[in-house]
Design an enzyme around this catalytic site. Structure first.
Site, PDB file in Angstrom:
ATOM      1  N   GLU A  40       0.861  -1.184   0.000  1.00  0.00           N
ATOM      2  CA  GLU A  40       0.000   0.000   0.000  1.00  0.00           C
ATOM      3  C   GLU A  40       0.895   1.231   0.000  1.00  0.00           C
ATOM      4  O   GLU A  40       1.514   1.564   1.021  1.00  0.00           O
ATOM      5  CB  GLU A  40      -0.899  -0.023   1.234  1.00  0.00           C
ATOM      6  CG  GLU A  40      -1.717   1.224   1.465  1.00  0.00           C
ATOM      7  CD  GLU A  40      -2.356   1.252   2.848  1.00  0.00           C
ATOM      8  OE1 GLU A  40      -2.541   2.351   3.387  1.00  0.00           O
ATOM      9  OE2 GLU A  40      -2.670   0.168   3.391  1.00  0.00           O
ATOM     10  N   ARG A  44       0.827  10.229   0.866  1.00  0.00           N
ATOM     11  CA  ARG A  44       1.328  11.273   1.765  1.00  0.00           C
ATOM     12  C   ARG A  44       2.461  12.060   1.137  1.00  0.00           C
ATOM     13  O   ARG A  44       2.888  13.083   1.690  1.00  0.00           O
ATOM     14  CB  ARG A  44       1.824  10.648   3.079  1.00  0.00           C
ATOM     15  CG  ARG A  44       0.781   9.851   3.842  1.00  0.00           C
ATOM     16  CD  ARG A  44       1.387   9.228   5.089  1.00  0.00           C
ATOM     17  NE  ARG A  44       0.509   8.227   5.684  1.00  0.00           N
ATOM     18  CZ  ARG A  44       0.823   7.489   6.736  1.00  0.00           C
ATOM     19  NH1 ARG A  44       2.008   7.652   7.315  1.00  0.00           N
ATOM     20  NH2 ARG A  44      -0.027   6.600   7.220  1.00  0.00           N
ATOM     21  N   LYS A 128     -10.925  -1.032   7.187  1.00  0.00           N
ATOM     22  CA  LYS A 128      -9.702  -0.708   7.929  1.00  0.00           C
ATOM     23  C   LYS A 128     -10.093  -0.226   9.327  1.00  0.00           C
ATOM     24  O   LYS A 128     -11.119   0.431   9.495  1.00  0.00           O
ATOM     25  CB  LYS A 128      -8.940   0.394   7.181  1.00  0.00           C
ATOM     26  CG  LYS A 128      -7.651   0.881   7.812  1.00  0.00           C
ATOM     27  CD  LYS A 128      -7.086   2.038   6.978  1.00  0.00           C
ATOM     28  CE  LYS A 128      -5.855   2.668   7.602  1.00  0.00           C
ATOM     29  NZ  LYS A 128      -4.622   2.266   6.921  1.00  0.00           N
TER      30      LYS A 128
END
Length: 216
Positions: A40, A44, A128
């Site tokens: 993943e 950011r 999640k």
């Protein structure tokens, strides 16, 4: 094997922060060498999109997805670059609706009953749980799995090499997420052998707990 099945099979979904696209392929290869074929790449950094594209093109054995996806714009860009799954820190109806409509696997962050019910309304069965250590960890997910028995969790935040086996032994855990197997400091320093070793340790911990559980 579906995308979600691949995540479950891997056990660990490495959360990978890349500041330089040149590190994307070495990081992916280090994960693969350690027995983990999913990653993943978080949105950011400015290198995220190009890193996803590089891995999607150069590492066909790696299932690459995008993490920390907050906006629909980021989501669409990630998929255009080759991301096969989308992970969000929270529940964005806009992002989830688009992913479902376009048959893209999506794992939104859901830590409350309301958020889980929102995810279920779109047919999602895996969410999640972030940050797991702040929102009650295994105890919280166990409690939530009572009314939401069809839901499985990917906890991220506070999961590490010491407790991964405990997490993976729980029947309501789909996989775990974490950056400890592929820390940005190790990536920047070129410590790819260390990343491979940490992945092997994580896989061994998972196998040590999961295999006996399945034999019962």
């Amino acid at each position: 094997m579906s995308v979600l099945e691949r995540l479950s099979n891997a056990g660990v979904v490495p959360v990978v922060v890349l500041n330089d696209v040149k590190d994307a392929i070495p990081a992916a290869k280090a994960l693969l060498a350690g027995g983990i074929d999913v990653m993943e790449i978080t949105f950011r950094t400015t290198a995220a999109a190009d890193s996803i594209a590089a891995v999607a093109k150069e590492c066909p054995d790696m299932l690459v997805g995008a993490g920390t996806v907050i906006t629909l714009e980021q989501c669409k860009k990630a998929v255009d670059c080759g991301a096969k799954f989308i992970v969000s820190p929270g529940f964005s109806e806009e992002v989830v609706a688009w992913c479902v409509a376009n048959s893209i696997a999506v794992v939104p962050g859901c830590v409350t009953p309301t958020e889980i019910m929102s995810a279920m309304s779109y047919g999602l069965k895996v969410v999640k749980f972030f940050p797991a250590n702040v929102y009650g960890g295994l105890n919280a997910m166990k409690a939530l799995s009572g009314p939401f028995g069809g839901i499985k969790f990917i906890p991220t935040g506070g999961v590490n090499g010491q407790n991964i086996g405990e997490y993976m032994a729980a029947p309501f855990i789909h996989a775990v997420g974490g950056s400890w197997v592929c820390a940005k400091e190790d990536i920047a320093a070129g410590n790819f052998d260390k990343i491979t070793a940490l992945c092997k340790q994580a896989r061994a911990a998972i196998d040590g707990f999961v295999v006996p559980l399945l034999q019962k």
